[in-house]
Design an enzyme around this catalytic site. Structure first.
Site, PDB file in Angstrom:
ATOM      1  N   ARG A  15      11.114 -38.269 -38.618  1.00 55.11           N
ATOM      2  CA  ARG A  15      11.289 -38.298 -37.176  1.00 55.11           C
ATOM      3  C   ARG A  15      12.265 -37.186 -36.760  1.00 55.11           C
ATOM      4  O   ARG A  15      13.023 -36.674 -37.582  1.00 55.11           O
ATOM      5  CB  ARG A  15      11.827 -39.661 -36.720  1.00 55.11           C
ATOM      6  CG  ARG A  15      10.818 -40.786 -36.816  1.00 55.11           C
ATOM      7  CD  ARG A  15      11.425 -42.135 -36.476  1.00 55.11           C
ATOM      8  NE  ARG A  15      12.334 -42.593 -37.511  1.00 55.11           N
ATOM      9  CZ  ARG A  15      13.025 -43.739 -37.452  1.00 55.11           C
ATOM     10  NH1 ARG A  15      12.901 -44.509 -36.391  1.00 55.11           N
ATOM     11  NH2 ARG A  15      13.823 -44.092 -38.437  1.00 55.11           N
ATOM     12  N   LYS A  73      18.283 -41.038 -36.964  1.00 53.58           N
ATOM     13  CA  LYS A  73      18.962 -41.975 -37.867  1.00 53.58           C
ATOM     14  C   LYS A  73      20.462 -41.744 -37.876  1.00 53.58           C
ATOM     15  O   LYS A  73      20.972 -40.695 -37.481  1.00 53.58           O
ATOM     16  CB  LYS A  73      18.421 -41.825 -39.297  1.00 53.58           C
ATOM     17  CG  LYS A  73      17.060 -42.466 -39.491  1.00 53.58           C
ATOM     18  CD  LYS A  73      17.022 -43.928 -39.047  1.00 53.58           C
ATOM     19  CE  LYS A  73      17.833 -44.852 -39.935  1.00 53.58           C
ATOM     20  NZ  LYS A  73      17.874 -46.235 -39.422  1.00 53.58           N
TER      21      LYS A  73
END
Length: 365
Positions: A15, A73
């Protein structure tokens, strides 16, 4: 404002904090966006696409030198070391289950805003919701895989076949993740039970599933009886910003059928099964007490393209606010956004995190 987008370095995390479409909207507002080389390559967002959108392609040092760093993250310790006072970090943090990261962010002096504790204007957790939807839907997909005999499972097909009972799926928690897990399990024609504590939420779930899933109060007795008869147990328990409670103890796991499977969506917040421990996409499963456990801490990273676009849909307005007026004014205009502030200049500002880590809580930034 100068906005930096680093490449994620967690195992199999593809991502990216901003898509090319999001970058285009920000550069149109005269913000400078710098993207680390290769940040989106894993999901088909090439450096050329970012350049066309108006970004500069830079190395990791320049990406982390920006005024506002947008990630997905929680920063790994090597990334925390790149942060400094005066910067804004906007990403998932999940600090309640990660003392080393919390201490590193406190030491850096950065202003760290956590997606998962931002509250919407009408309630809820708008920046957690899309990833909860993804993780909920994935939990049944990976749970079915765990039940395959080659993966240590008991060899049960969740949907069954004519003349054979379907697999029994128990979902603990009927929020966004839990209800999405239930929708997938019902769609596979499994036998589905949802355990939930809120009476109002139970009524909503009953109305929504119209008898296709049973909904029970998440009492200790109902959890025990349901888990003991389950092929697949999905843990979807959330207390925003705080460590997840251990709703399934080791003794109960020990009494489950050999080869049953457990998927712990709550693992980012420490996990809601006593036998849970974090895993990654390289080694996603392990056996404990004869039960297959799947406890990957970045589940949505497995479907990174879908996840990135879903996340950007909800984070971009907040990024625009931060870049446009700064965090203090953005928070003054939206008190729910202000609840995302976890760390500022060496001070911890989220009560749930402070309690979970036994660290001192500061009253104000």
């Amino acid at each position: 404002m100068r906005i930096g987008v680093p490449k994620e370095i967690k195992v199999h995390e593809y991502r990216v904090g901003l898509s090319p479409a999001s970058v285009q909207e920000l550069t149109a507002l005269q913000h400078e966006v710098v993207v680390e080389r290769g940040a989106g390559e894993g999901i088909g967002f090439t450096d050329a696409m970012y350049s066309k959108a108006g970004a500069s392609i830079v190395d990791v040092e320049d990406a982390f030198a920006a005024d506002l760093v947008v990630k997905v993250k929680e920063p790994q310790l090597a990334e925390c070391a790149r942060l400094r006072q005066g910067q804004i970090l906007f990403t998932y943090l999940h600090l309640a289950a990660d003392r080393p990261q919390a201490e590193a962010l406190l030491a850096s002096g950065v202003t760290a805003i956590a997606y998962e504790t931002v509250v919407g204007k009408t309630g809820g957790l708008p920046l957690l919701m899309p990833m909860s939807e993804v993780a909920g839907r994935m939990s049944i997909q990976v749970g079915a895989w765990c039940l395959q005999r080659a993966n240590g499972g008991r060899g049960t097909l969740l949907g069954g076949v004519p003349g054979v009972q379907p697999g029994k799926v128990v979902i603990i928690g009927g929020g966004i993740s839990g209800s999405n897990a239930a929708a997938m399990a019902v769609g596979m024609q499994a036998d589905v039970t949802i355990l939930e504590k809120s009476v109002d939420r139970m009524r909503t779930l009953v109305d929504h599933f119209e008898g296709r899933a049973r909904v029970l109060m998440a009492s200790d007795d109902n959890i025990e009886q349901s888990v003991l008869g389950a092929d697949l147990v999905v843990g979807a328990v959330l207390i925003p910003g705080s460590a997840a409670p251990k709703v399934v103890k080791r003794d109960l796991v020990k009494r489950m059928p050999n080869g049953a499977a457990m998927v712990d969506i709550s693992i980012d917040q420490g996990g809601c099964f006593e036998t849970s421990r974090p895993t990654n996409h390289d080694e996603p499963i392990y056996m404990d007490e004869g039960v297959v456990h799947y406890c990957v801490t970045n589940m949505p990273g497995a479907v990174a393209r879908t996840s990135t676009m879903a996340l950007n849909n909800v984070t971009l307005p907040y990024v625009k606010a931060l870049a446009g007026v700064g965090w203090r004014q953005a928070f003054a205009a939206d008190e729910g956004f202000a609840k995302g502030l976890n760390v500022h200049e060496g001070r911890l500002l989220h009560a749930g995190v402070a309690e979970a880590l036994s660290l001192p809580l500061s009253d104000a930034a």
